[in-house]
Write a protein that holds these residues in place. Sequence first.
Motif, PDB file in Angstrom:
ATOM      1  N   VAL A 103       6.320   3.902   0.772  1.00 17.34           N
ATOM      2  CA  VAL A 103       7.031   3.888  -0.350  1.00 17.34           C
ATOM      3  C   VAL A 103       5.769   4.115  -1.209  1.00 17.34           C
ATOM      4  N   ASP A 104       4.276   3.184  -0.609  1.00 12.37           N
ATOM      5  CA  ASP A 104       2.846   2.443  -1.129  1.00 12.37           C
ATOM      6  C   ASP A 104       3.050   4.151  -0.754  1.00 12.37           C
ATOM      7  N   GLY A 105       2.668   4.044   0.345  1.00 11.52           N
ATOM      8  CA  GLY A 105       1.898   5.647   0.326  1.00 11.52           C
ATOM      9  C   GLY A 105       2.603   6.712   0.138  1.00 11.52           C
ATOM     10  N   PHE A 106       3.180   6.467   0.317  1.00  9.80           N
ATOM     11  CA  PHE A 106       4.406   7.839  -0.277  1.00  9.80           C
ATOM     12  C   PHE A 106       3.928   8.081  -2.657  1.00  9.80           C
ATOM     13  N   LEU A 107       3.966   7.335  -2.709  1.00 11.84           N
ATOM     14  CA  LEU A 107       3.239   7.240  -4.031  1.00 11.84           C
ATOM     15  C   LEU A 107       1.684   7.352  -4.082  1.00 11.84           C
ATOM     16  N   ASP A 108       1.217   6.390  -3.294  1.00 10.03           N
ATOM     17  CA  ASP A 108      -0.403   7.735  -3.226  1.00 10.03           C
ATOM     18  C   ASP A 108      -0.319   8.671  -3.044  1.00 10.03           C
TER      19      ASP A 108
END
Length: 335
Positions: A103-108
């Motif tokens: 999720v953190d990478g996706f949001l990046d």
Amino acid sequence: MSAAEFDLIARIRARAATRGDVVLGIGDDAALLQPPPGRQLAVATDTLNRGVHFGDDAAAADIGWKALAVNLSDLAAMGAEPAWCTLSLSLPDEGGESRQTFVDGFLDGFLELAAQHRVALVGGDTTRGPLSVCVTVIGFVEPGWALRRDAAQVGDEIWVTGTLGDAAAALALAGVAPYCDHEVRNNSGDAQTDAARLFERLHRPTPRVVAGRALRGLARAGIDISDGLLADLGHVCAASNVGACIEAGQLPTSHALAAARDGDSRRVLQLTGGDDYELCFTVAPRQRASVLQALSASGTLVQMIGHIEAQPGVRVRLPDGSAWTPPRNGYQHFG
């Protein structure tokens, strides 16, 4: 709702930007939004699924970018100004740390593109299941100014932004059928850089929002190229009750694609490959200079590739004047 889902939503909300026209955003049963007076709402939704739109090895940030980009491309094709979006995430049950990392990478990637176009994430849903992303974008357009598929007229010129076939060439390099049905060659001095450029076009397409806005009042009909030029232009022709002739020798080609493919092989990618997310639009000949000026001011490459005709269907003409028939018209989800 479980504590893990609450934590996930809080993680997303903490990073999402807002706008002055968002009365109430993430955290309630629905968002409250204030449209500007005198504008119509343009709404588009797209879903990306693992195994269909991206592979198991796709970077989370690239998935996030593309999930928003393909929706912004739909607004661009309408000449709309993006404002808000919602996000529905279906995530496999792979453990808390793995889920948070994704999720953190996706949001990046997702929020990087959202910031470029001042798009506020205002709500959505999270659930457990196969990896799937569904995004809805909402934008504004002045009444009567939207670019539509049903407004092309006989005699119009057909134009496209950017270059065509790069994303399909990346799929060919990756061995994805049916794009790999011809040998891919690298005949430039820097094959690795060329391949990287093709994959960049596949994973991080550029939604032509600024170009779409610049075309209001100039272009007659428009569509974004997601399933292939022939297929998508065919939608315009069907909606407008016209036909089209494409000049194969005028298709805009990137250096990277020229290094990888030539002849019929390249034409197949450019005309049927899909995933370009460029704009295809029709213009009355008298507007040609204005279109060139408007898109030059927006920093967008543009090329005239053919004309709208009365005869139904979309035809392709080679530089020698002969007709060319492609092996397919474009991507079909249920073909």
